[in-house]
Design an enzyme around this catalytic site. Sequence first.
Site, PDB file in Angstrom:
ATOM      1  CG  ASP A 202      -0.348  -0.221   2.512  1.00 32.10           C
ATOM      2  OD1 ASP A 202       0.655  -0.955   2.588  1.00 32.10           O
ATOM      3  OD2 ASP A 202      -0.834   0.344   3.510  1.00 32.10           O
ATOM      4  CG  ASP A 203       4.104   1.611   2.743  1.00 33.65           C
ATOM      5  OD1 ASP A 203       4.455   2.389   3.634  1.00 33.65           O
ATOM      6  OD2 ASP A 203       3.594   0.496   2.975  1.00 33.65           O
TER       7      ASP A 203
ATOM      8  CG  ASN B  19      -3.846  -4.008  11.439  1.00 34.99           C
ATOM      9  OD1 ASN B  19      -3.164  -3.746  12.430  1.00 34.99           O
ATOM     10  ND2 ASN B  19      -3.646  -3.436  10.274  1.00 34.99           N
TER      11      ASN B  19
ATOM     12  CD  GLU C 295      -1.779   0.652  12.104  1.00 35.59           C
ATOM     13  OE1 GLU C 295      -1.310   0.354  10.994  1.00 35.59           O
ATOM     14  OE2 GLU C 295      -1.161   1.340  12.953  1.00 35.59           O
TER      15      GLU C 295
ATOM     16  CG  ASN D  79       1.910   1.736  10.165  1.00 34.92           C
ATOM     17  OD1 ASN D  79       2.590   0.796   9.759  1.00 34.92           O
ATOM     18  ND2 ASN D  79       1.189   2.512   9.359  1.00 34.92           N
TER      19      ASN D  79
ATOM     20  CG  HIS E 165      -3.984   0.004   5.277  1.00 37.92           C
ATOM     21  ND1 HIS E 165      -5.083  -0.165   6.073  1.00 37.92           N
ATOM     22  CD2 HIS E 165      -3.517  -1.250   5.022  1.00 37.92           C
ATOM     23  CE1 HIS E 165      -5.288  -1.457   6.298  1.00 37.92           C
ATOM     24  NE2 HIS E 165      -4.348  -2.137   5.667  1.00 37.92           N
ATOM     25  CG  ASP E 166       0.600   3.173   4.099  1.00 40.33           C
ATOM     26  OD1 ASP E 166       0.023   3.268   5.199  1.00 40.33           O
ATOM     27  OD2 ASP E 166       1.581   2.444   3.913  1.00 40.33           O
TER      28      ASP E 166
HETATM   29  C1  BDR Z   1      -0.328  -0.376   7.945  1.00 39.13           C
HETATM   30  O1  BDR Z   1       0.559  -1.459   8.212  1.00 39.13           O
HETATM   31  C2  BDR Z   1       1.348  -1.741   7.096  1.00 39.13           C
HETATM   32  O2  BDR Z   1       1.424  -3.110   6.887  1.00 39.13           O
HETATM   33  C3  BDR Z   1       0.728  -1.016   5.940  1.00 39.13           C
HETATM   34  O3  BDR Z   1       1.711  -0.613   5.011  1.00 39.13           O
HETATM   35  C4  BDR Z   1       0.030   0.144   6.582  1.00 39.13           C
HETATM   36  O4  BDR Z   1       0.911   1.245   6.718  1.00 39.13           O
HETATM   37  C5  BDR Z   1      -1.743  -0.876   8.084  1.00 39.13           C
HETATM   38  O5  BDR Z   1      -1.968  -1.338   9.369  1.00 39.13           O
HETATM   39 CA    CA Z   2       3.060   1.335   5.500  1.00 35.89          CA
END
Ligand code: BDR
Ligand code: CA
Length: 374
Positions: free
Chosen positions: A46-47, A195, A201, A203, A296-297
Amino acid sequence: NLSSSKAVFEQRLCESLFISFARLEAPPAVRTMTTYLWLDCDPGHDDAFALILACHGLNPAVIVAGVSTVCGNQTVDKTTDNALRVLHLLGRDDVQVHKGASKPLIRPTRNCPEIHGESGLDGPDIPDAGREASDTPPIVAMAKAFEKVLQIPSATPTLVAMGAMTNVALFCSVYPEIARQINLVFMGGALTKGNTGPTAEFNIQCDPEAASVVLEFPFKSITMVPLETTHTALVTKKIRNRMRVGPSYIPPNDDTGTDTTVTATNRFRQLTDEILMFFANTYSKEFGFKHGPPLHDPCAVFFAIAPEKFKTEKLRIDVECSGTHTAGTTVVDWWRQSPEKPLNVDVVLDMDVESFWEAMCIAVDNASAACPLR
Ligand code: BDR
Ligand code: CA
């Protein structure tokens, strides 16, 4: 006239600051606000799309000042190599990459191979960038860049954090005078359901102490884009088809037809689709997401460039650093039970998802045109 000479002055200043500004072919006759983004990331599937949106969004008044990397989805060596490869794929070798923290402030390193694979960007075979990261440490480079941007009267300097907040905590601790003039947008945290922990979460859970330092710091503004928002940005089959084909894609108007897979029309679209395919498979396997993975990002980048597409509420958020089951949780004081603590975070509660995908698809189209690989 005054506004056009101001625009010319700013353009000249821009050109003397960053090579990346060269992509602005002509300054708009009257520039109102220019957003200067520093992207701190751990690519990451996602980055990678966040880099696409930031580097190739439609708005010419968005400039990427630099990229820094952090350990998270994979080791910092791998996330740095991935950032370089993705920027090369985007035709943006002009953007400097700065390798950041190889471990969290206090805790041992953790990675996320179950979602992002052993390389951190498993799936596509993206060619090597043929260049190295800069020798300048990220916080030094960020400070220099922001110091210059702050001289531009109509600039909005914004740091977008998309991984563990280790680099950001170091930046605001070492350069507080600069950091307090900067807007911070971060993808991370959850309002209820985590998650990689029941309530945490990834990060934030990677480096809770760093996140705590950051949320205590008086940035000009802090905006949190939590999981609840990013989970509304699902890469459906229809979106993937649109990105494989480009603007000429016409979705079938019967529901069943959207399942038909169309072929990617060039190598860029093929490689970026392979990023999404890997991500879709791991999200389906690990979390049971059957309608596509959450991207996400890029939601955090979208906030930085189009805040009017979001609904936010200013709240008090603290980071749990010591809980046995909850370390890394972003604790929301919904009812102001600690009135002595200042409200510190603009929390995103809703995003215009359709506008987000529109912007993301246009960025993919622009990146596809700029990609040097054929
Ligand atoms: C975040 O965790 C990473 O795995 C993803 O890149 C995103 O920044 C989502 O929880
Ligand atoms: Ca990320």
